[in-house]
Scaffold this motif. Structure first.
Motif, PDB file in Angstrom:
ATOM      1  N   LEU A 155       0.828  -1.202   0.000  1.00 47.06           N
ATOM      2  CA  LEU A 155       0.000   0.000   0.000  1.00 47.06           C
ATOM      3  C   LEU A 155       0.865   1.256   0.000  1.00 47.06           C
ATOM      4  CD1 LEU A 155      -2.753   1.280   0.059  1.00 47.06           C
ATOM      5  CD2 LEU A 155      -2.802   0.991   2.548  1.00 47.06           C
ATOM      6  N   VAL A 156       1.920   1.273   0.818  1.00 46.69           N
ATOM      7  CA  VAL A 156       2.839   2.416   0.835  1.00 46.69           C
ATOM      8  C   VAL A 156       3.459   2.620  -0.541  1.00 46.69           C
ATOM      9  CG1 VAL A 156       5.043   3.255   1.743  1.00 46.69           C
ATOM     10  CG2 VAL A 156       3.340   2.312   3.299  1.00 46.69           C
ATOM     11  N   ALA A 157       3.853   1.531  -1.179  1.00 52.53           N
ATOM     12  CA  ALA A 157       4.458   1.631  -2.506  1.00 52.53           C
ATOM     13  C   ALA A 157       3.477   2.197  -3.523  1.00 52.53           C
ATOM     14  CB  ALA A 157       4.952   0.254  -2.959  1.00 52.53           C
ATOM     15  N   ARG A 158       2.177   1.892  -3.357  1.00 46.43           N
ATOM     16  CA  ARG A 158       1.191   2.381  -4.320  1.00 46.43           C
ATOM     17  C   ARG A 158       0.880   3.860  -4.136  1.00 46.43           C
ATOM     18  NH1 ARG A 158      -1.467  -2.690  -3.523  1.00 46.43           N
ATOM     19  NH2 ARG A 158      -2.956  -1.746  -2.085  1.00 46.43           N
ATOM     20  N   VAL A 159       0.855   4.330  -2.870  1.00 53.04           N
ATOM     21  CA  VAL A 159       0.406   5.710  -2.639  1.00 53.04           C
ATOM     22  C   VAL A 159       1.539   6.723  -2.633  1.00 53.04           C
ATOM     23  CG1 VAL A 159      -1.522   4.850  -1.265  1.00 53.04           C
ATOM     24  CG2 VAL A 159       0.533   5.625  -0.086  1.00 53.04           C
ATOM     25  N   MET A 160       2.795   6.254  -2.588  1.00 54.48           N
ATOM     26  CA  MET A 160       3.886   7.199  -2.332  1.00 54.48           C
ATOM     27  C   MET A 160       4.040   8.258  -3.417  1.00 54.48           C
ATOM     28  SD  MET A 160       7.190   4.761  -2.906  1.00 54.48           S
ATOM     29  CE  MET A 160       7.559   4.067  -4.514  1.00 54.48           C
ATOM     30  N   ASN A 161       3.798   7.930  -4.668  1.00 55.07           N
ATOM     31  CA  ASN A 161       4.002   8.913  -5.741  1.00 55.07           C
ATOM     32  C   ASN A 161       2.706   9.492  -6.279  1.00 55.07           C
ATOM     33  OD1 ASN A 161       6.810   9.273  -6.047  1.00 55.07           O
ATOM     34  ND2 ASN A 161       6.977   7.228  -6.927  1.00 55.07           N
ATOM     35  N   THR A 162       1.636   9.407  -5.488  1.00 58.04           N
ATOM     36  CA  THR A 162       0.406  10.104  -5.836  1.00 58.04           C
ATOM     37  C   THR A 162       0.338  11.391  -5.020  1.00 58.04           C
ATOM     38  OG1 THR A 162      -0.985   9.146  -4.096  1.00 58.04           O
ATOM     39  CG2 THR A 162      -0.692   7.842  -6.114  1.00 58.04           C
ATOM     40  N   ASP A 163      -0.631  12.230  -5.333  1.00 59.74           N
ATOM     41  CA  ASP A 163      -0.845  13.452  -4.558  1.00 59.74           C
ATOM     42  C   ASP A 163      -2.021  13.312  -3.608  1.00 59.74           C
ATOM     43  OD1 ASP A 163       1.271  14.930  -5.665  1.00 59.74           O
ATOM     44  OD2 ASP A 163       0.073  15.417  -7.439  1.00 59.74           O
ATOM     45  N   LEU A 164      -2.562  12.094  -3.490  1.00 62.27           N
ATOM     46  CA  LEU A 164      -3.701  11.871  -2.612  1.00 62.27           C
ATOM     47  C   LEU A 164      -3.340  12.160  -1.156  1.00 62.27           C
ATOM     48  CD1 LEU A 164      -5.211   8.488  -3.878  1.00 62.27           C
ATOM     49  CD2 LEU A 164      -6.324  10.719  -3.943  1.00 62.27           C
ATOM     50  N   PRO A 165      -4.222  12.820  -0.411  1.00 63.83           N
ATOM     51  CA  PRO A 165      -4.035  12.886   1.044  1.00 63.83           C
ATOM     52  C   PRO A 165      -4.119  11.475   1.620  1.00 63.83           C
ATOM     53  CG  PRO A 165      -5.698  14.461   0.309  1.00 63.83           C
ATOM     54  CD  PRO A 165      -5.422  13.559  -0.849  1.00 63.83           C
ATOM     55  N   VAL A 166      -3.419  11.232   2.721  1.00 65.21           N
ATOM     56  CA  VAL A 166      -3.394   9.894   3.316  1.00 65.21           C
ATOM     57  C   VAL A 166      -3.671   9.996   4.809  1.00 65.21           C
ATOM     58  CG1 VAL A 166      -2.025   7.818   3.742  1.00 65.21           C
ATOM     59  CG2 VAL A 166      -1.729   9.076   1.607  1.00 65.21           C
ATOM     60  N   LEU A 167      -4.621   9.190   5.291  1.00 66.04           N
ATOM     61  CA  LEU A 167      -4.872   9.041   6.719  1.00 66.04           C
ATOM     62  C   LEU A 167      -4.131   7.806   7.207  1.00 66.04           C
ATOM     63  CD1 LEU A 167      -8.692   9.755   7.157  1.00 66.04           C
ATOM     64  CD2 LEU A 167      -6.801  11.084   8.075  1.00 66.04           C
ATOM     65  N   ILE A 168      -3.312   7.959   8.236  1.00 69.88           N
ATOM     66  CA  ILE A 168      -2.541   6.852   8.795  1.00 69.88           C
ATOM     67  C   ILE A 168      -3.011   6.637  10.224  1.00 69.88           C
ATOM     68  CG2 ILE A 168      -0.225   5.973   9.258  1.00 69.88           C
ATOM     69  CD1 ILE A 168       0.794   8.220   7.344  1.00 69.88           C
ATOM     70  N   TRP A 169      -3.637   5.489  10.491  1.00 66.98           N
ATOM     71  CA  TRP A 169      -4.154   5.284  11.842  1.00 66.98           C
ATOM     72  C   TRP A 169      -3.648   3.975  12.438  1.00 66.98           C
ATOM     73  CZ3 TRP A 169      -7.676   1.446  13.455  1.00 66.98           C
ATOM     74  CH2 TRP A 169      -8.231   0.669  12.437  1.00 66.98           C
ATOM     75  N   GLY A 170      -3.574   3.977  13.753  1.00 69.90           N
ATOM     76  CA  GLY A 170      -3.060   2.820  14.472  1.00 69.90           C
ATOM     77  C   GLY A 170      -2.799   3.210  15.915  1.00 69.90           C
ATOM     78  N   GLU A 171      -2.519   2.235  16.742  1.00 68.66           N
ATOM     79  CA  GLU A 171      -2.302   2.486  18.162  1.00 68.66           C
ATOM     80  C   GLU A 171      -1.018   3.288  18.395  1.00 68.66           C
ATOM     81  OE1 GLU A 171      -2.389  -1.137  20.340  1.00 68.66           O
ATOM     82  OE2 GLU A 171      -4.360  -1.726  19.580  1.00 68.66           O
ATOM     83  N   SER A 172      -0.935   3.858  19.564  1.00 64.44           N
ATOM     84  CA  SER A 172       0.256   4.617  19.945  1.00 64.44           C
ATOM     85  C   SER A 172       1.486   3.724  19.904  1.00 64.44           C
ATOM     86  CB  SER A 172       0.074   5.171  21.366  1.00 64.44           C
ATOM     87  OG  SER A 172       1.246   5.827  21.798  1.00 64.44           O
ATOM     88  N   GLY A 173       2.544   4.211  19.284  1.00 61.67           N
ATOM     89  CA  GLY A 173       3.791   3.469  19.227  1.00 61.67           C
ATOM     90  C   GLY A 173       3.872   2.456  18.110  1.00 61.67           C
ATOM     91  N   SER A 174       2.850   2.390  17.244  1.00 63.27           N
ATOM     92  CA  SER A 174       2.863   1.376  16.180  1.00 63.27           C
ATOM     93  C   SER A 174       3.684   1.807  14.969  1.00 63.27           C
ATOM     94  CB  SER A 174       1.428   1.046  15.747  1.00 63.27           C
ATOM     95  OG  SER A 174       0.748   2.201  15.317  1.00 63.27           O
ATOM     96  N   GLY A 175       4.018   3.093  14.867  1.00 60.26           N
ATOM     97  CA  GLY A 175       4.876   3.553  13.780  1.00 60.26           C
ATOM     98  C   GLY A 175       4.179   4.418  12.742  1.00 60.26           C
ATOM     99  N   LYS A 176       3.138   5.149  13.142  1.00 62.37           N
ATOM    100  CA  LYS A 176       2.378   5.966  12.188  1.00 62.37           C
ATOM    101  C   LYS A 176       3.232   7.069  11.571  1.00 62.37           C
ATOM    102  CE  LYS A 176      -0.732   7.066  15.225  1.00 62.37           C
ATOM    103  NZ  LYS A 176      -0.213   6.325  16.378  1.00 62.37           N
TER     104      LYS A 176
END
Length: 456
Positions: A155-176
């Protein structure tokens, strides 16, 4: 499927399996264990799609992709690799691979991707971006062999070169924040600033202007968007609509369920929809316990940098860490490894040392404790690990398979019966099994059927 597929892999079993599966699907297949042969076939104009391994006896499959792209830009290449790190996925994307799958791969999934590659073999491919030599790339602790991490890499590889906004969610300390930085560092904006902002940066009316002046068209990461006051959220929404001369890439992180926050009124609906161009979920560490040893080795090596210590976890320490809930996730694991690097003097970290360091760790409940989002497979896996550990060096009694299935099957049928008010025909349909099979299981499992109970 229709077309010719070139397969390159040094594993004879994989070549055989792919040849048989693709042939049954209607394709012609040329298989080889040599990159040299593969490149000759490509140069001769053979093939409508390529499936290639990375590590081959006579070279690296990824390094061949730029040449394939230059010579035959219409030829889609699917990369498969046992090198299960985010770097492989990102390098595959940078080298213009049509798709990337980690080994071991799911054959039906690979067949579907191959079908898409053959359908789109004539589509125009974007211009190849030369990978940079950012020194931080090899230091990213984004490693893992688990399926959830492999999905995250893709997923990271697919979105990295787009201009889409990205929401990154996960628990504290997971690496967001780490994921956000990775998206920037491997994107077309990598030479521009990466700026992280919090509520404090947006507390006055001039805040957005100052932020945009700092980011200058780079990547803007909004930390914990759900914690930002509504007034500041309105400023962010306006900033996204009218960014000024240089439009940045917008990323946002959150520990909470933003859809629920929007319903409760703590997150503006318009801002949620502006930011949710793509959503990336960073899994909790307890959902990928198989990666704990890899991460621990990484953190220990970093802590031991410049020394000849080379410490490793003992088998007992590994089991203790695998059975721990890790409410602080990867960050908590990193702190534990730093502490062990300071206090442990032996090459191998013992079971007792692992227990001591976990005893000193905070026991805060995970963010999502009120809503159990754990996958059933992860819960069963942890249960089984504890069960085997309880027997020490001895094996559990024979018949384990039947006992475990019974433990899962009995409550499943009981709950399904309760949900269907004891109607066995409806229950069988709900479970997707034959009614006679259900009756036999009710008898074998000694399940009491009560009519009239309804759960939903």
């Amino acid at each position: 499927m229709d077309g010719t597929v070139l397969v390159a892999d040094d594993d004879r079993t994989i070549r055989t399996v792919l040849t048989q599966a693709l042939t049954r699907a209607g394709c012609k297949v040329h298989a080889t264990s040599s990159l040299t042969t593969l490149m000759r076939w490509v140069a001769e104009g053979r093939g409508d799609a390529v499936i290639t391994d990375v590590a081959m006896p006579d070279g690296n499959g990824l390094e061949m992709l730029p040449k394939i792209s230059a010579d035959r830009p219409e030829l889609p290449v699917i990369v498969i690799s046992a090198q299960n790190t985010i770097m492989t996925a990102i390098k595959a994307a940078e080298a213009e691979a049509f798709d990337y799958l980690p080994k071991p791969f799911d054959l039906p999934d690979l067949m579907k991707r191959t079908a898409r590659a053959l359908d789109r073999k004539d589509s125009t491919r974007r211009t190849v971006q030369e990978p940079t030599t950012d020194g931080d790339r090899d230091d990213l602790p984004l490693v893992g062999r688990t399926l959830v991490m492999q999905a995250l890499y893709r997923l990271v590889a697919r979105v990295m070169n787009t201009d889409l906004p990205v929401l990154i969610w996960g628990e504290s300390g997971s690496g967001k924040s780490l994921i956000g930085k990775a998206i920037h560092d491997f994107s077309d904006r990598r030479t521009l600033p990466f700026v992280t902002v919090t509520a404090a940066d947006l507390q006055d009316i001039e805040g957005p202007a100052r932020v945009l002046a700092r980011v200058r068209g780079g990547t803007l990461l909004i930390d914990e968007i759900a914690d930002i006051p509504l007034e500041a959220q309105a400023r962010i929404a306006r900033m996204m609509d009218e960014p000024g001369e240089y439009t940045p890439r917008f990323l946002a992180t959150s520990q909470s369920d933003l859809a629920e926050a929007m319903k409760q009124g703590s997150l503006r609906r318009d801002l949620y929809y502006r930011l949710s161009g793509a959503t990336v979920h960073v899994p909790a560490l307890r959902d990928r316990v198989e990666d704990i040893d890899l991460l621990a080795a990484h953190f220990l090596a970093r802590a031991d940098s410049g020394t000849a210590s080379g410490r490793v976890l003992s088998e007992g320490a590994s089991k203790v860490f695998a059975n721990y809930s890790w409410p602080g996730n990867v960050r908590q694991l990193e702190h534990a490894m730093r502490q062990l690097a300071l206090t442990s003097h032996a090459p191998e970290i013992s079971l007792e040392e692992a227990r001591q360091v976990l005893g000193a760790q905070p026991t805060t409940e995970p963010v999502y404790a009120q809503v159990n989002t754990e996958r059933l497979g992860a819960s069963v896996e942890r249960h089984l690990r504890r069960y085997f550990d309880q027997h020490g060096a001895m094996l559990p009694p024979p018949g384990l398979y039947a006992r475990i299935l019974r433990e899962i099957e009995a409550p499943l049928i009981e709950i399904a019966l309760a949900a269907t008010s004891g109607n066995q025909a409806k229950c069988a349909d709900l479970l997707g099994i034959n009614r006679n099979t259900l009756r036999k299981k009710i008898t074998d499992l000694d399940i009491e059927v009560t009519r009239g109970r309804k759960m939903m």
